[in-house]
Design a protein around this motif. Structure first.
Motif, PDB file in Angstrom:
ATOM      1  N   TYR A   1     -19.130 -90.910 -17.047  1.00 30.01           N
ATOM      2  CA  TYR A   1     -19.507 -91.024 -15.990  1.00 30.01           C
ATOM      3  C   TYR A   1     -17.730 -91.719 -15.289  1.00 30.01           C
ATOM      4  O   TYR A   1     -17.194 -91.948 -14.200  1.00 30.01           O
ATOM      5  CB  TYR A   1     -19.872 -92.559 -15.426  1.00 30.01           C
ATOM      6  N   GLY A   2     -16.851 -91.378 -16.164  1.00 35.30           N
ATOM      7  CA  GLY A   2     -15.253 -91.478 -15.463  1.00 35.30           C
ATOM      8  C   GLY A   2     -14.738 -90.706 -14.945  1.00 35.30           C
ATOM      9  O   GLY A   2     -14.827 -89.819 -14.562  1.00 35.30           O
ATOM     10  N   SER A   3     -13.704 -91.513 -14.094  1.00 35.99           N
ATOM     11  CA  SER A   3     -13.090 -90.329 -13.442  1.00 35.99           C
ATOM     12  C   SER A   3     -11.907 -89.580 -13.979  1.00 35.99           C
ATOM     13  O   SER A   3     -11.362 -89.721 -15.283  1.00 35.99           O
ATOM     14  CB  SER A   3     -12.163 -90.890 -12.456  1.00 35.99           C
ATOM     15  N   GLU A   4     -11.592 -88.956 -13.260  1.00 41.82           N
ATOM     16  CA  GLU A   4      -9.831 -87.657 -13.945  1.00 41.82           C
ATOM     17  C   GLU A   4      -8.944 -88.399 -14.500  1.00 41.82           C
ATOM     18  O   GLU A   4      -8.790 -89.263 -13.489  1.00 41.82           O
ATOM     19  CB  GLU A   4      -9.979 -86.293 -13.501  1.00 41.82           C
ATOM     20  N   LYS A   5      -7.896 -88.531 -14.924  1.00 41.85           N
ATOM     21  CA  LYS A   5      -7.048 -89.011 -15.357  1.00 41.85           C
ATOM     22  C   LYS A   5      -6.005 -88.424 -14.098  1.00 41.85           C
ATOM     23  O   LYS A   5      -4.978 -89.938 -14.411  1.00 41.85           O
ATOM     24  CB  LYS A   5      -6.972 -88.490 -16.785  1.00 41.85           C
ATOM     25  N   MET A   6      -5.502 -87.443 -13.819  1.00 43.17           N
ATOM     26  CA  MET A   6      -5.125 -87.710 -12.392  1.00 43.17           C
ATOM     27  C   MET A   6      -5.582 -88.430 -11.660  1.00 43.17           C
ATOM     28  O   MET A   6      -4.682 -88.565 -10.761  1.00 43.17           O
ATOM     29  CB  MET A   6      -5.264 -86.432 -12.361  1.00 43.17           C
ATOM     30  N   THR A   7      -6.359 -87.990 -11.168  1.00 40.18           N
ATOM     31  CA  THR A   7      -6.876 -89.328 -10.138  1.00 40.18           C
ATOM     32  C   THR A   7      -7.237 -90.639 -10.534  1.00 40.18           C
ATOM     33  O   THR A   7      -7.893 -90.964  -9.179  1.00 40.18           O
ATOM     34  CB  THR A   7      -8.021 -88.092  -9.094  1.00 40.18           C
ATOM     35  N   ARG A   8      -7.267 -91.029 -11.363  1.00 36.82           N
ATOM     36  CA  ARG A   8      -7.409 -92.740 -11.138  1.00 36.82           C
ATOM     37  C   ARG A   8      -6.962 -93.207 -10.754  1.00 36.82           C
ATOM     38  O   ARG A   8      -5.853 -92.633 -10.881  1.00 36.82           O
ATOM     39  CB  ARG A   8      -7.879 -92.959 -12.982  1.00 36.82           C
TER      40      ARG A   8
END
Length: 64
Positions: A40-47
């Motif tokens: 469920y985590g978001s991508e590292k670039m868009t976090r």
């Protein structure tokens, strides 16, 4: 009352894993809250980005 109602009343917002033997969330019944997992985590670039593509931060003075 719904699952986790006491957490809302106390003002706690952290997720705590359901451990009760009768917990519908833990037993993955249909129509109850889904247990979060690593997917469920978001991508590292868009976090931490806002929809306007800016990062939110606190400005303590005018120079910031």
């Amino acid at each position: 009352m719904c699952q986790g109602w006491h957490i809302v009343l106390c003002g706690l917002e952290k997720w705590r894993k359901q451990k009760g033997i009768d917990s519908g969330v833990r037993r993955k019944f249909k129509g109850v809250t889904l247990m979060p997992n690593i997917g469920y985590g978001s991508e590292k670039m868009t976090r931490h980005l806002l929809p306007t593509a800016f990062k939110k931060f606190v400005a303590h003075n005018a120079k910031e």
